[in-house]
Design an enzyme around this catalytic site. Structure first.
Site, PDB file in Angstrom:
ATOM      1  CB  VAL A 100      -3.885  -7.137  -4.414  1.00  0.00           C
ATOM      2  CG1 VAL A 100      -3.156  -8.067  -5.371  1.00  0.00           C
ATOM      3  CG2 VAL A 100      -3.332  -5.715  -4.505  1.00  0.00           C
ATOM      4  CG  HIS A 104      -2.604  -9.711   0.182  1.00  0.00           C
ATOM      5  ND1 HIS A 104      -3.510  -9.824  -0.852  1.00  0.00           N
ATOM      6  CD2 HIS A 104      -2.902  -8.556   0.822  1.00  0.00           C
ATOM      7  CE1 HIS A 104      -4.311  -8.766  -0.842  1.00  0.00           C
ATOM      8  NE2 HIS A 104      -3.970  -7.990   0.172  1.00  0.00           N
TER       9      HIS A 104
HETATM   10  P1  5GP Z   1      -5.334  -5.243   0.485  1.00  0.00           P
HETATM   11  O1  5GP Z   1      -6.010  -3.915   0.615  1.00  0.00           O
HETATM   12  O2  5GP Z   1      -5.687  -5.962  -0.784  1.00  0.00           O
HETATM   13  O3  5GP Z   1      -5.478  -6.096   1.705  1.00  0.00           O
HETATM   14  O4  5GP Z   1      -3.780  -4.917   0.446  1.00  0.00           O
HETATM   15  C1  5GP Z   1      -3.047  -4.751  -0.735  1.00  0.00           C
HETATM   16  C2  5GP Z   1      -1.687  -4.253  -0.323  1.00  0.00           C
HETATM   17  O5  5GP Z   1      -0.812  -4.395  -1.419  1.00  0.00           O
HETATM   18  C3  5GP Z   1      -1.660  -2.768   0.079  1.00  0.00           C
HETATM   19  O6  5GP Z   1      -1.172  -2.658   1.412  1.00  0.00           O
HETATM   20  C4  5GP Z   1      -0.728  -2.130  -0.940  1.00  0.00           C
HETATM   21  O7  5GP Z   1       0.085  -1.125  -0.402  1.00  0.00           O
HETATM   22  C5  5GP Z   1       0.085  -3.321  -1.429  1.00  0.00           C
HETATM   23  N1  5GP Z   1       0.575  -3.207  -2.799  1.00  0.00           N
HETATM   24  C6  5GP Z   1      -0.143  -2.858  -3.896  1.00  0.00           C
HETATM   25  N2  5GP Z   1       0.624  -2.876  -4.990  1.00  0.00           N
HETATM   26  C7  5GP Z   1       1.865  -3.258  -4.563  1.00  0.00           C
HETATM   27  C8  5GP Z   1       3.099  -3.472  -5.261  1.00  0.00           C
HETATM   28  O8  5GP Z   1       3.221  -3.307  -6.466  1.00  0.00           O
HETATM   29  N3  5GP Z   1       4.159  -3.875  -4.514  1.00  0.00           N
HETATM   30  C9  5GP Z   1       4.064  -4.064  -3.165  1.00  0.00           C
HETATM   31  N4  5GP Z   1       5.177  -4.444  -2.519  1.00  0.00           N
HETATM   32  N5  5GP Z   1       2.920  -3.880  -2.487  1.00  0.00           N
HETATM   33  C10 5GP Z   1       1.826  -3.476  -3.185  1.00  0.00           C
END
Ligand code: 5GP
Length: 120
Positions: A100, A104
């Site tokens: 995303v 974060h």
């Molecule tokens: P990344 O891989 O980018 O570090 O982590 C993205 C995180 O966002 C993942 O752990 C995934 O589960 C979480 N995520 C993706 N879409 C959503 C959403 O719509 N709501 C929430 N609460 N978490 C999300």
């Protein structure tokens, strides 16, 4: 990479998609990850439009940086992780596994987490 205002976390910040909020202040929102990898898995995000850690480190104000750092510690403590320990993780870019494109921090804990990375 330019910031996509329709990324999923931007939509959560605008209230277009629900989340389970655990903390909010002027600069930060924290909410439970939708696909938790441990008993506690909280995402801590700046309200500002930052694609990544790189973007945030270069462009965020001192107040935004302090707020994000303090919020990560605060949510971990509120979730009962301070004594047993936890992990703060920030996947950045393609090799970092970032899915995303709104910065974060993952605050993960509630069980022994093992090694940070699998052995290559
Ligand atoms: P990344 O891989 O980018 O570090 O982590 C993205 C995180 O966002 C993942 O752990 C995934 O589960 C979480 N995520 C993706 N879409 C959503 C959403 O719509 N709501 C929430 N609460 N978490 C999300």
């Amino acid at each position: 990479m330019s910031y996509d205002t329709n990324n999923i976390f931007a939509r959560i910040l605008r209230g277009e998609i629900p989340c389970t909020k655990v903390y909010e202040d002027d600069h930060v929102l924290a909410f439970n990850d939708i696909n938790p990898q441990a008993p506690v898995h909280i995402l801590v995000i700046p309200k500002g439009a930052y694609v990544s850690w790189t973007d945030f480190a270069a462009g965020a104000s001192d107040a935004e940086m302090a707020a994000l750092t303090r919020a990560a510690g605060r949510v971990a403590e509120a979730a009962g992780l301070a004594e047993g320990g936890y992990r703060v993780l920030c996947n950045t870019g393609a090799d970092g596994g970032q899915e995303v494109d709104h910065l974060h921090l993952h605050v993960i804990g509630g069980r022994p987490l093992g090694r940070m990375l699998p052995r290559a």
